[in-house]
Motif scaffolding. Structure first.
Motif, PDB file in Angstrom:
ATOM      1  N   SER A  43       0.835  -1.203   0.000  1.00 47.96           N
ATOM      2  CA  SER A  43       0.000   0.000   0.000  1.00 47.96           C
ATOM      3  C   SER A  43       0.868   1.252   0.000  1.00 47.96           C
ATOM      4  CB  SER A  43      -0.921   0.010   1.230  1.00 47.96           C
ATOM      5  OG  SER A  43      -0.161   0.097   2.426  1.00 47.96           O
ATOM      6  N   TRP A  44       2.141   1.099   0.418  1.00 55.66           N
ATOM      7  CA  TRP A  44       3.098   2.215   0.323  1.00 55.66           C
ATOM      8  C   TRP A  44       3.707   2.258  -1.074  1.00 55.66           C
ATOM      9  CZ3 TRP A  44       8.651   1.691  -0.038  1.00 55.66           C
ATOM     10  CH2 TRP A  44       9.324   2.925  -0.052  1.00 55.66           C
ATOM     11  N   SER A  45       4.198   1.108  -1.585  1.00 51.22           N
ATOM     12  CA  SER A  45       4.799   1.068  -2.919  1.00 51.22           C
ATOM     13  C   SER A  45       4.722  -0.352  -3.469  1.00 51.22           C
ATOM     14  CB  SER A  45       6.260   1.522  -2.863  1.00 51.22           C
ATOM     15  OG  SER A  45       6.915   1.253  -4.094  1.00 51.22           O
ATOM     16  N   GLN A  46       4.018  -0.513  -4.568  1.00 49.07           N
ATOM     17  CA  GLN A  46       3.917  -1.839  -5.183  1.00 49.07           C
ATOM     18  C   GLN A  46       5.259  -2.288  -5.755  1.00 49.07           C
ATOM     19  OE1 GLN A  46       0.680  -2.020  -7.977  1.00 49.07           O
ATOM     20  NE2 GLN A  46      -0.863  -1.436  -6.450  1.00 49.07           N
ATOM     21  N   ALA A  47       5.987  -1.351  -6.346  1.00 50.92           N
ATOM     22  CA  ALA A  47       7.274  -1.703  -6.957  1.00 50.92           C
ATOM     23  C   ALA A  47       8.257  -2.198  -5.901  1.00 50.92           C
ATOM     24  CB  ALA A  47       7.851  -0.493  -7.693  1.00 50.92           C
ATOM     25  N   PHE A  48       8.371  -1.461  -4.788  1.00 56.18           N
ATOM     26  CA  PHE A  48       9.293  -1.883  -3.738  1.00 56.18           C
ATOM     27  C   PHE A  48       8.773  -3.122  -3.010  1.00 56.18           C
ATOM     28  CE2 PHE A  48      10.980   2.636  -3.714  1.00 56.18           C
ATOM     29  CZ  PHE A  48      12.204   2.275  -4.274  1.00 56.18           C
ATOM     30  N   GLY A  49       7.450  -3.297  -3.012  1.00 56.01           N
ATOM     31  CA  GLY A  49       6.895  -4.528  -2.456  1.00 56.01           C
ATOM     32  C   GLY A  49       7.314  -5.737  -3.272  1.00 56.01           C
ATOM     33  N   LEU A  50       7.268  -5.602  -4.601  1.00 53.47           N
ATOM     34  CA  LEU A  50       7.714  -6.696  -5.471  1.00 53.47           C
ATOM     35  C   LEU A  50       9.212  -6.947  -5.305  1.00 53.47           C
ATOM     36  CD1 LEU A  50       5.690  -5.808  -8.708  1.00 53.47           C
ATOM     37  CD2 LEU A  50       5.267  -7.706  -7.116  1.00 53.47           C
ATOM     38  N   MET A  51       9.987  -5.871  -5.130  1.00 51.82           N
ATOM     39  CA  MET A  51      11.425  -6.035  -4.896  1.00 51.82           C
ATOM     40  C   MET A  51      11.677  -6.799  -3.597  1.00 51.82           C
ATOM     41  SD  MET A  51      14.393  -3.139  -4.302  1.00 51.82           S
ATOM     42  CE  MET A  51      13.975  -2.985  -2.550  1.00 51.82           C
ATOM     43  N   LEU A  52      10.908  -6.474  -2.561  1.00 52.39           N
ATOM     44  CA  LEU A  52      11.064  -7.162  -1.284  1.00 52.39           C
ATOM     45  C   LEU A  52      10.713  -8.639  -1.420  1.00 52.39           C
ATOM     46  CD1 LEU A  52      11.615  -7.299   1.715  1.00 52.39           C
ATOM     47  CD2 LEU A  52       9.353  -6.290   2.137  1.00 52.39           C
ATOM     48  N   PHE A  53       9.656  -8.952  -2.162  1.00 48.84           N
ATOM     49  CA  PHE A  53       9.304 -10.354  -2.385  1.00 48.84           C
ATOM     50  C   PHE A  53      10.411 -11.076  -3.147  1.00 48.84           C
ATOM     51  CE2 PHE A  53       4.845  -9.640  -1.165  1.00 48.84           C
ATOM     52  CZ  PHE A  53       4.592 -10.861  -0.539  1.00 48.84           C
ATOM     53  N   ALA A  54      11.010 -10.397  -4.116  1.00 45.84           N
ATOM     54  CA  ALA A  54      12.127 -11.001  -4.855  1.00 45.84           C
ATOM     55  C   ALA A  54      13.301 -11.275  -3.921  1.00 45.84           C
ATOM     56  CB  ALA A  54      12.553 -10.083  -5.996  1.00 45.84           C
ATOM     57  N   MET A  55      13.595 -10.330  -3.010  1.00 41.88           N
ATOM     58  CA  MET A  55      14.673 -10.530  -2.046  1.00 41.88           C
ATOM     59  C   MET A  55      14.376 -11.697  -1.110  1.00 41.88           C
ATOM     60  SD  MET A  55      17.113  -8.464  -2.666  1.00 41.88           S
ATOM     61  CE  MET A  55      18.027  -8.681  -1.156  1.00 41.88           C
ATOM     62  N   ILE A  56      13.123 -11.798  -0.701  1.00 40.63           N
ATOM     63  CA  ILE A  56      12.729 -12.921   0.165  1.00 40.63           C
ATOM     64  C   ILE A  56      12.934 -14.244  -0.567  1.00 40.63           C
ATOM     65  CG2 ILE A  56      10.738 -14.036   1.251  1.00 40.63           C
ATOM     66  CD1 ILE A  56       9.702 -11.190   1.906  1.00 40.63           C
ATOM     67  N   GLY A  57      12.508 -14.300  -1.838  1.00 40.40           N
ATOM     68  CA  GLY A  57      12.681 -15.536  -2.610  1.00 40.40           C
ATOM     69  C   GLY A  57      14.137 -15.913  -2.807  1.00 40.40           C
ATOM     70  N   LEU A  58      14.967 -14.931  -3.164  1.00 45.55           N
ATOM     71  CA  LEU A  58      16.388 -15.199  -3.380  1.00 45.55           C
ATOM     72  C   LEU A  58      17.071 -15.640  -2.092  1.00 45.55           C
ATOM     73  CD1 LEU A  58      17.320 -12.223  -5.754  1.00 45.55           C
ATOM     74  CD2 LEU A  58      17.319 -14.648  -6.347  1.00 45.55           C
ATOM     75  N   ASN A  59      16.741 -15.003  -0.975  1.00 46.45           N
ATOM     76  CA  ASN A  59      17.350 -15.365   0.299  1.00 46.45           C
ATOM     77  C   ASN A  59      16.881 -16.738   0.776  1.00 46.45           C
ATOM     78  OD1 ASN A  59      19.087 -13.149   1.890  1.00 46.45           O
ATOM     79  ND2 ASN A  59      17.634 -12.096   0.553  1.00 46.45           N
TER      80      ASN A  59
END
Length: 435
Positions: free
Chosen positions: A11-27
Motif C-alpha cells: 500500500s506504500w509502494s507496489q514496486a518496492f513490495g515486489l522487490m522485497l518479495f524477490a529478495m525474500i525468494g532469493l534469500n
C-alpha cells in the motif's frame, strides 16, 4: 498474516513490495543452498547481495557527493549529478534480518526453513517490518509454525502495550518535536540554555518515539499471539556506555555484537588495542547504518570511542580509589549521559557546522545564556515524561499486566489514554522510518 503484511507494505509502494518479495525468494533459495552445501561462498554471496542492495539505495548519493568534494579540490568546476533514489521503507531492518538468517543457517544455529510462506512471514510480519525490533529467525519462526489460539492475557497485554506506546509517541515525542525542530533548524537564534534544552528534548523525543513504536509493534504482535523481543530497558538509567547499549535499541545492539563485533574478532585476542579497534569499528558502522551522513558516523565514533575507553577503564591497572570515585552512581550516570546527549546533537543536527555551533552555544558563558524562548508546554512535557516513562516501563518490560487487580490497569490505561488525547500532536512521522 502473509497477505495482510504484503498488503501493508505494498500500500506504500507496489514496486518496492515486489522487490522485497524477490529478495525474500532469493534469500530463501540461498538459505537452502547454504544448508546443503556449507560453502562459505554462498554465505558471502548472500551478504554481498543484501548489503549491495542497501548500499545502492542508502549510500550511493552519499558516495557520489564525497567523490565530488574530493575531485573539486583539484578541479573546482567539476559537477557530479546525484541519482533520484527513493529509500525503500524498512530496508535497513529487513536486510539485517536476512543476513542474520543466512549466518545462523551457515553456523548451524538454526535449520533452513523449508516452507517459503513461513520464511516470508518472518521477514514481512507487519508490526516489525518498518522499524523493528530486529527479529531472529530462531526466536520468531517457531511461533509461526504454531497455530496461535485466542489468549485473553496476551490480547490484554498487547492492547495495553499499544496504548502505552501511543502515549509515548503521540503525547511525549510529538509534543516535544516542534520545540526541538525549531531550535535545531537555527541554533544561532537561541540562547545556550535553549540549545541545551533542545539537546535534552531531542534525547527524550527519540527515546519516546522509538520506544513508543517498539511497544506498539510488540502490542500489535501480541494481539495476534506472537511475542517479539523487547527493544528498550530504561537506557537513560545507564551508569556506563556499555550499560547504555545493553538497554538502548537492544535488538540492534545484539545484532551488531553477534554479526559484526564478533566477526571482526570481538574480544578473542590478547591484544587490548584490537578489542578497542573492534568496538570502534562496530559503532562507526552502526552509526553509518543509521544514515548516509558524516554526522551519523561521528555519532557512532563518539559511542565507539566511549565504549573503548569504558572497556580500558574496566580492565586497566588503575588505582582502586580512582575507579571507586568514577563508579559512584551519580557521577557515573552524569558522565554517561553527557556522552549520550552530546552525541545526540550530531545525530540530530542538519550539518556538522550546526552541531559545533550548538555545542559552542551550550558551553560558552554569556549574559543571555539563561534566557529562553521556549513555551511552558515544553517544560511541562519534560516533567510529565519522568512519571510516564517510569509507569510504562514498570508495566510493560517483562511484566504481565493482566495479573494485577482490575482497577489498577484500568486506571493506568485510562490515564495514558487521557494524556494522549490532551497532548496529541499530529504530523510527525516515526523517526526511525527514515532508517
Amino acid at each position: 498474516m502473509l497477505a495482510a503484511s504484503a498488503y501493508f507494505y505494498m500500500s506504500w509502494s507496489q514496486a518496492f513490495g515486489l522487490m522485497l518479495f524477490a529478495m525474500i525468494g532469493l534469500n530463501w533459495l540461498l538459505g537452502q543452498k547454504i544448508e546443503h552445501d556449507r560453502r562459505r561462498f554462498w554465505l558471502i554471496l548472500g551478504c554481498v547481495m543484501n548489503l549491495g542492495l542497501l548500499a545502492y539505495f542508502k549510500y550511493m548519493n552519499f558516495f557520489l557527493e564525497n567523490i565530488e568534494t574530493i575531485v573539486k579540490l583539484g578541479n573546482p568546476d567539476f559537477q557530479s549529478s546525484s541519482l533520484s533514489i527513493i529509500l525503500p521503507l524498512g530496508i535497513s531492518f529487513y536486510v539485517f534480518e536476512l543476513i542474520s538468517y543466512q549466518v545462523d543457517v551457515y553456523q548451524g544455529k538454526i535449520k533452513h526453513e523449508k516452507n517459503p510462506v513461513v520464511f516470508a512471514i518472518f521477514v514481512l510480519f507487519f508490526p516489525h517490518l518498518i522499524a523493528g525490533p530486529i527479529c531472529r529467525a530462531g526466536q520468531f519462526m517457531p511461533q509461526i509454525h504454531i497455530l496461535q489460539k485466542p489468549d485473553s492475557a496476551r490480547f490484554y497485554n498487547g492492547l495495553y502495550m499499544f496504548i502505552a506506546g501511543l502515549a509515548l509517541k503521540s503525547g511525549v515525542a510529538d509534543g516535544l518535536a516542534p520545540f526541538v525542530n525549531v531550535i535545531f533548524k537555527s541554533p544561532a537564534d537561541y540562547s545556550g540554555f535553549d540549545n541545551l534544552m533542545a539537546c535534552v528534548g531531542f534525547g527524550i523525543q527519540i527515546l519516546c518515539d522509538f520506544w513508543g513504536y517498539s511497544l506498539m509493534a510488540l502490542g500489535a504482535a501480541l494481539l495476534f499471539g506472537y511475542i517479539l523481543p523487547y527493544n528498550f530497558n530504561q537506557p537513560y538509567a545507564a551508569l556506563s556506555i556499555k550499560d547504555f547499549w545493553r538497554r538502548w535499541h537492544i535488538t540492534l545492539s545484539n545484532w551488531l555484537r553477534d554479526y559484526l563485533y564478533i566477526a571482526l574478532g570481538g574480544s578473542r585476542t590478547n591484544a587490548g588495542w584490537k578489542i578497542q579497534r573492534n568496538l570502534a569499528l562496530t559503532m562507526l558502522l552502526g552509526g553509518l547504518w543509521h544514515g548516509a551522513s558524516w554526522n551519523f558516523i561521528i555519532w557512532g565514533g563518539i559511542h565507539g570511542g566511549a565504549l573503548a575507553i569504558n572497556r580500558w577503564f574496566d580492565t586497566a591497572n588503575i588505582p582502586h580509589t580512582f575507579k571507586v570515585i568514577l563508579r559512584w552512581p551519580p557521577l557515573a550516570w552524569a558522565l554517561t549521559m553527557t556522552v549520550v546527549f552530546v552525541a545526540w546533537i550530531y545525530f540530530r543536527a542538519a550539518s556538522f557546522s550546526d552541531a559545533i555551533l550548538m555545542i559552542e552555544k551550550i558551553i560558552t558563558p554569556s549574559d543571555q545564556w539563561s534566557s529562553t524562548k521556549l513555551a511552558p508546554l515544553f517544560f511541562e512535557l519534560l516533567l510529565l515524561y519522568l512519571p510516564i516513562q517510569w509507569i510504562v516501563h514498570k508495566t510493560t518490560y517483562n511484566f504481565d499486566i493482566s495479573g494485577l487487580a482490575l482497577w489498577k490497569p484500568a486506571f493506568i490505561f485510562a490515564a495514558l489514554t487521557i494524556f494522549t488525547f490532551i497532548y496529541y500532536v499530529d504530523g510527525n512521522d516515526f523517526i526511525y522510518f527514515q532508517f
